[in-house]
Write a protein that holds these residues in place. Structure first.
Motif, mmCIF file in Angstrom:
data_model
loop_
_atom_site.group_PDB
_atom_site.id
_atom_site.type_symbol
_atom_site.label_atom_id
_atom_site.label_comp_id
_atom_site.label_asym_id
_atom_site.label_seq_id
_atom_site.Cartn_x
_atom_site.Cartn_y
_atom_site.Cartn_z
ATOM 1 N N SER A 91 0.840 -1.189 0.000
ATOM 2 C CA SER A 91 0.000 0.000 0.000
ATOM 3 C C SER A 91 0.876 1.240 0.000
ATOM 4 O O SER A 91 2.039 1.210 0.390
ATOM 5 C CB SER A 91 -0.918 0.016 1.230
ATOM 6 N N ASN B 264 0.150 5.636 0.684
ATOM 7 C CA ASN B 264 -0.829 6.682 0.936
ATOM 8 C C ASN B 264 -0.161 8.018 1.204
ATOM 9 O O ASN B 264 1.005 8.093 1.605
ATOM 10 C CB ASN B 264 -1.741 6.313 2.106
ATOM 11 N N PRO C 118 -10.886 -1.553 9.604
ATOM 12 C CA PRO C 118 -10.549 -0.590 8.558
ATOM 13 C C PRO C 118 -9.054 -0.579 8.223
ATOM 14 O O PRO C 118 -8.214 -0.883 9.061
ATOM 15 C CB PRO C 118 -10.991 0.753 9.156
ATOM 16 N N SER D 281 -20.038 0.200 10.074
ATOM 17 C CA SER D 281 -19.752 0.361 8.656
ATOM 18 C C SER D 281 -20.927 -0.151 7.843
ATOM 19 O O SER D 281 -21.683 -1.026 8.282
ATOM 20 C CB SER D 281 -18.471 -0.382 8.256
ATOM 21 N N GLN E 222 -14.225 7.201 7.666
ATOM 22 C CA GLN E 222 -13.407 6.515 6.677
ATOM 23 C C GLN E 222 -14.265 6.000 5.525
ATOM 24 O O GLN E 222 -15.472 5.813 5.660
ATOM 25 C CB GLN E 222 -12.668 5.331 7.321
ATOM 26 N N GLU F 212 -13.752 3.095 2.069
ATOM 27 C CA GLU F 212 -12.951 2.164 1.284
ATOM 28 C C GLU F 212 -13.741 1.775 0.037
ATOM 29 O O GLU F 212 -14.961 1.583 0.105
ATOM 30 C CB GLU F 212 -12.605 0.911 2.099
ATOM 31 N N TYR F 213 -13.033 1.642 -1.098
ATOM 32 C CA TYR F 213 -13.721 1.298 -2.351
ATOM 33 C C TYR F 213 -12.899 0.276 -3.115
ATOM 34 O O TYR F 213 -11.705 0.472 -3.359
ATOM 35 C CB TYR F 213 -13.924 2.537 -3.223
ATOM 36 N N VAL G 47 -7.813 -1.762 -3.753
ATOM 37 C CA VAL G 47 -8.733 -1.024 -2.886
ATOM 38 C C VAL G 47 -8.200 0.378 -2.638
ATOM 39 O O VAL G 47 -7.034 0.563 -2.270
ATOM 40 C CB VAL G 47 -8.904 -1.751 -1.538
ATOM 41 N N TYR H 299 -8.695 3.949 -0.360
ATOM 42 C CA TYR H 299 -9.208 4.281 0.967
ATOM 43 C C TYR H 299 -8.842 5.719 1.322
ATOM 44 O O TYR H 299 -7.845 6.276 0.859
ATOM 45 C CB TYR H 299 -8.668 3.329 2.038
ATOM 46 N N THR H 300 -9.670 6.308 2.152
ATOM 47 C CA THR H 300 -9.404 7.646 2.670
ATOM 48 C C THR H 300 -10.023 7.758 4.057
ATOM 49 O O THR H 300 -10.993 7.057 4.369
ATOM 50 C CB THR H 300 -9.963 8.742 1.737
#
Length: 348
Positions: A37, A39, A125, A273, A309, A311-312, A319, A321-322
Motif C-alpha cells: 500500500s 498513501n 478498517p 460500517s 473513513q 474504502e472502495y 482497494v 481508501y481515505t
C-alpha cells in the motif's frame, strides 16, 4: 450436536485475503500472499508525507497428513520499501499448525492470538482501527503473540448457533537490555503468560470474552502483573452490508499513555460500517483509553479519537481508501492533532 473447528481455520488465521497458489499436488499446497500500500498522509500539527499501511508478504504451505489431519506452515514479513536500508524485512508471523475437523487446531510460533479472535472484531478498517490492542501486543499476546502455543476448537448447534474457544501460552522471555557498564537500560523480563477466549455466534451476532494474564519484571527489579478482561460484540460481516462491533477492556499494566505504562486502564472501541452494492464501504469508528499511572492516582484520558473513513474496491485486489481522524483528547490542555490520509492497497 456437531463438533467442529472454526470454519476454514487455516485460511482465516493466515490473515491473507488473497494468495497466489504456486503448487497444489498430492495433498501439498504452496502459495504467496500479502499486500502493498501507499498513501498520502498528514496531520494538523505535522507535515504531509508519503506512508504505508502494514505492507507484508507471506508464504503459506499445507500438507494433508491423512486421517483428517492437515499441517500448515506460515512465514510473514513486514515490508519497508519506502526508506530502504538494512531493515527491508521484519518478522510479523512464523508458525507451524496442525488442524483436525474434530480435534481442533494447535499452533506453535509467532501467531495471531486467541485473545485477538475476540478483541479484533473492530480492528477492520485499513486506515485507522483498534490501536490499544497493539500496546506491546507481541509480548502480552493481545495481537500477534510472540513464541506462543495455542489451541482452538468449537461446537456447532445448527440453528442454535456455534460456540468457539481458544487457549494460549507464552513461556518465560527476557527482553531486558543493558548498557556497556551492564546497567539496566530498557525492556522487561516476562514470566509465563496465559490466555483464554470464548465466543458464541447466532443469527449474525457474536458475543465474546477473553482473559489474559502474566507477570513481568520492570526496571530490572519491580515485578508486576499484566491482566486483561475483554468483552466484544459484533453483527454482520465487514465489507458486506451493515457491520457493527464494540469492544471493552478492563486492564492492568497493559496499555500506555505515550511511553508511560498505565497501572490501571479501561479501553473502548466502537465500529459501524455499511458497504453498498457498488463496493463503497462507509465507516465510522471511535476509540478511547483512560487510565492511571499509579494505583492511588487519578484516572485520566490517555487517548480519544473518532475517525470517518471510506474504502472502495476498484477490483477485488485493488482497494482505495481515505480517512480523517479527529483527536478528541484535549483534557489537561493537551494539544490535539487531527490526522488524515488517502491511499490505495494492492493484494498479491
Amino acid at each position: 450436536m456437531k463438533k467442529t473447528i472454526l470454519a476454514a481455520a487455516i485460511a482465516t488465521l493466515s490473515t491473507s485475503v488473497y494468495a497466489v497458489e504456486l503448487y497444489n499436488q498430492e495433498g501439498t499446497t504452496f502459495s504467496i500472499g500479502g499486500h502493498v500500500s501507499a498513501n498520502l498522509n498528514g496531520s494538523e500539527q505535522g507535515d504531509t508525507d508519503v506512508g504505508t499501511n502494514s505492507p507484508r508478504i507471506n508464504f503459506n504451505a499445507t500438507q494433508d497428513l491423512g486421517n483428517g489431519f492437515t499441517a500448515d506452515a506460515k512465514g510473514e514479513w513486514a515490508l519497508n520499501y519506502l526508506d530502504g536500508g538494512d531493515n527491508a524485512f521484519t518478522t510479523r508471523l512464523g508458525y507451524v499448525g496442525l488442524t483436525h475437523d474434530e480435534l481442533g487446531r494447535a499452533v506453535v510460533g509467532t501467531q495471531w492470538a486467541p485473545y485477538y479472535d475476540v478483541a479484533g472484531v473492530a480492528d477492520m478498517p485499513i486506515a485507522y482501527a483498534n490501536d490499544f490492542i497493539y500496546d506491546n501486543h507481541g509480548a502480552l499476546g493481545t495481537g500477534r503473540a510472540d513464541k506462543m502455543i495455542s489451541y482452538r476448537n468449537g461446537f456447532e448447534f445448527g440453528e442454535a448457533g456455534a460456540f468457539n474457544f481458544g487457549l494460549g501460552w507464552q513461556g518465560a522471555n527476557d527482553e531486558r537490555e543493558y548498557d556497556e557498564s551492564e546497567a539496566y537500560k530498557s525492556g522487561y523480563k516476562y514470566d509465563d503468560r496465559i490466555q483464554a477466549a470464548v465466543s458464541y455466534s447466532i443469527a449474525g451476532f457474536s458475543l465474546g470474552y477473553t482473559y489474559n494474564t502474566g507477570d513481568f519484571t520492570a526496571l530490572g527489579v519491580t515485578k508486576r502483573t499484566a491482566e486483561s478482561h475483554l468483552v466484544s460484540v459484533k453483527y454482520g460481516t465487514y465489507g458486506k452490508g451493515l457491520y457493527l462491533a464494540g469492544v471493552y477492556a478492563d486492564n492492568e499494566n497493559m496499555n500506555y499513555d505515550g511511553s508511560t505504562l498505565l497501572a490501571d486502564s479501561n479501553a473502548y472501541e466502537a465500529l459501524a460500517s455499511y458497504a453498498l452494492d457498488n463496493s463503497l464501504n462507509l465507516i465510522v469508528n471511535y476509540e478511547m483509553v483512560e487510565g492511571k499511572q499509579f494505583a492511588n492516582s487519578q484516572k485520566e484520558t490517555a487517548r480519544e479519537e473518532l475517525a470517518l473513513q471510506a474504502e472502495y474496491n476498484f477490483t477485488p485486489k485493488f482497494v482505495g481508501y481515505t480517512a480523517y481522524q479527529f483527536d478528541l483528547n484535549d483534557a489537561n490542555n493537551n494539544q490535539t492533532d487531527d490526522k488524515w490520509l488517502i491511499g490505495a492497497r494492492y493484494y498479491l
